[in-house]
Design an enzyme around this catalytic site. Structure first.
Site, PDB file in Angstrom:
ATOM      1  CD  GLU A  44       0.231   9.405   5.428  1.00 54.80           C
ATOM      2  OE1 GLU A  44       0.763   9.991   4.490  1.00 54.80           O
ATOM      3  OE2 GLU A  44       0.270   9.822   6.604  1.00 54.80           O
ATOM      4  CG  ASP A 118      10.784   3.104   2.235  1.00 55.32           C
ATOM      5  OD1 ASP A 118      11.088   4.309   2.136  1.00 55.32           O
ATOM      6  OD2 ASP A 118      10.528   2.559   3.327  1.00 55.32           O
ATOM      7  CG  ASP A 154       9.772   9.851  -6.063  1.00 58.22           C
ATOM      8  OD1 ASP A 154       9.220   9.195  -5.166  1.00 58.22           O
ATOM      9  OD2 ASP A 154      10.968   9.708  -6.360  1.00 58.22           O
ATOM     10  CB  THR A 192       3.542  13.567   1.962  1.00 55.83           C
ATOM     11  OG1 THR A 192       4.488  13.322   0.924  1.00 55.83           O
ATOM     12  CG2 THR A 192       2.209  12.944   1.601  1.00 55.83           C
ATOM     13  CD  GLU A 193       6.794  15.633   6.706  1.00 55.90           C
ATOM     14  OE1 GLU A 193       6.021  14.685   6.465  1.00 55.90           O
ATOM     15  OE2 GLU A 193       6.715  16.330   7.740  1.00 55.90           O
TER      16      GLU A 193
HETATM   17  C1  SAM Z   1       9.826   7.280   1.962  1.00 57.25           C
HETATM   18  S1  SAM Z   1       9.028   7.514   3.482  1.00 57.25           S
HETATM   19  C2  SAM Z   1       7.572   8.466   3.057  1.00 57.25           C
HETATM   20  C3  SAM Z   1       6.979   9.155   4.238  1.00 57.25           C
HETATM   21  C4  SAM Z   1       5.685   9.936   4.008  1.00 57.25           C
HETATM   22  N1  SAM Z   1       4.607   9.035   3.629  1.00 57.25           N
HETATM   23  C5  SAM Z   1       5.855  11.026   2.992  1.00 57.25           C
HETATM   24  O1  SAM Z   1       5.276  10.913   1.890  1.00 57.25           O
HETATM   25  O2  SAM Z   1       6.525  12.021   3.292  1.00 57.25           O
HETATM   26  C6  SAM Z   1       8.328   5.897   3.760  1.00 57.25           C
HETATM   27  C7  SAM Z   1       7.947   5.662   5.209  1.00 57.25           C
HETATM   28  O3  SAM Z   1       7.273   4.402   5.302  1.00 57.25           O
HETATM   29  C8  SAM Z   1       7.745   3.693   6.435  1.00 57.25           C
HETATM   30  N2  SAM Z   1       7.562   2.254   6.139  1.00 57.25           N
HETATM   31  C9  SAM Z   1       8.134   1.560   5.132  1.00 57.25           C
HETATM   32  N3  SAM Z   1       7.754   0.274   5.164  1.00 57.25           N
HETATM   33  C10 SAM Z   1       6.919   0.144   6.228  1.00 57.25           C
HETATM   34  C11 SAM Z   1       6.211  -0.947   6.791  1.00 57.25           C
HETATM   35  N4  SAM Z   1       6.286  -2.172   6.258  1.00 57.25           N
HETATM   36  N5  SAM Z   1       5.443  -0.724   7.877  1.00 57.25           N
HETATM   37  C12 SAM Z   1       5.361   0.527   8.438  1.00 57.25           C
HETATM   38  N6  SAM Z   1       6.026   1.595   7.949  1.00 57.25           N
HETATM   39  C13 SAM Z   1       6.794   1.424   6.861  1.00 57.25           C
HETATM   40  C14 SAM Z   1       9.205   4.109   6.546  1.00 57.25           C
HETATM   41  O4  SAM Z   1       9.714   3.892   7.854  1.00 57.25           O
HETATM   42  C15 SAM Z   1       9.142   5.580   6.154  1.00 57.25           C
HETATM   43  O5  SAM Z   1       8.903   6.408   7.271  1.00 57.25           O
END
Ligand code: SAM
Length: 215
Positions: A44, A118, A154, A192-193
């Protein structure tokens, strides 16, 4: 995700039993050395606070699960959540997704999950999206033939962007919907969260499953 920096987080992450430091050392050896079994390997990417992994690793014990997260304060929350789990099929990597090909051999990974990545809406940030073609080529380089990429978001714009990039990067679309919860693909879905945040506001969840085309 609003973030409060914690100076102690780096050390706590590095010393946590579920974190694999120096993951490059295990390239091609995740099953034989780290998990010591022949089970499938699922990643993941951008794990966040780890709700999905802490549940799925218990519900699917015959899978080797790895969460990748680059922000230590966020990873620490996933690690804390994992502490009460009595399972040995879950590990975490504190690193950027772009390091994936340094850590996994060709064909070593069975499945990759991208959950609510993101969206990076600005055009000048396009290359940061985890479904930019440069990332999709990296995923292809580690996925086994017949391996799978699953995505939930989303964000309609990110979803459309991902569909276009998958086509461009040589993936075939196997499943796709603009409303996961109204579709047959919702069976067995683990939220997920972020997903819980959006579904509590009745926002539809876009979902797809794609596979690299065989060359
Ligand atoms: C919007 S959050 C979603 C978290 C979780 N997957 C959820 O659905 O609840 C996106 C997560 O991806 C991580 N992330 C974004 N780009 C990343 C990268 N290039 N390498 C590792 N983690 C990354 C961010 O730090 C963040 O914790």
């Amino acid at each position: 995700m609003r973030l409060r920096r914690k100076p102690y987080a780096k050390q706590m992450v590095r010393e946590h039993a579920r974190v694999v430091n120096d993951p490059q050392k295990y390239k091609g050896k995740w099953r034989s050395v780290v998990f010591r079994n022949e089970h499938p390997l699922y990643l993941e990417l951008g794990t966040g606070k780890g709700r999905f992994l802490s549940r799925v690793c218990q519900e699917q014990p015959d899978i080797n699960w790895i969460g990748v997260e680059r922000i230590e304060e966020i990873l620490l929350q996933a690690l804390n959540k994992s502490e009460e789990l009595l399972v040995d099929n879950l590990r975490f990597l504190w690193m950027d997704v772009k390091q994936l090909p340094d850590c996994f051999a060709a064909g070593e990974v069975d499945r990759i999950y991208l959950h609510f990545s993101d969206p990076w809406p600005k055009k000048r940030h396009t290359k940061r999206r985890l479904t930019h073609r440069s990332f999709l080529h990296q995923y292809k380089s580690v996925l086994k033939p017949g391996g799978e990429l699953l995505l939930k978001t989303d964000n309609q714009a990110l979803f459309q962007f991902s569909l276009d990039e998958l086509e461009e990067a040589g993936y075939k679309l196997v499943e796709s919907t603009h409303d996961l919860y109204a579709s047959p693909f919702a069976a067995g879905n683990i939220p997920t969260e972020y997903e819980e945040k959006f579904t509590s506001k009745n926002m539809p969840i876009h979902y797809l499953l794609a596979q690299p085309k065989s060359s």
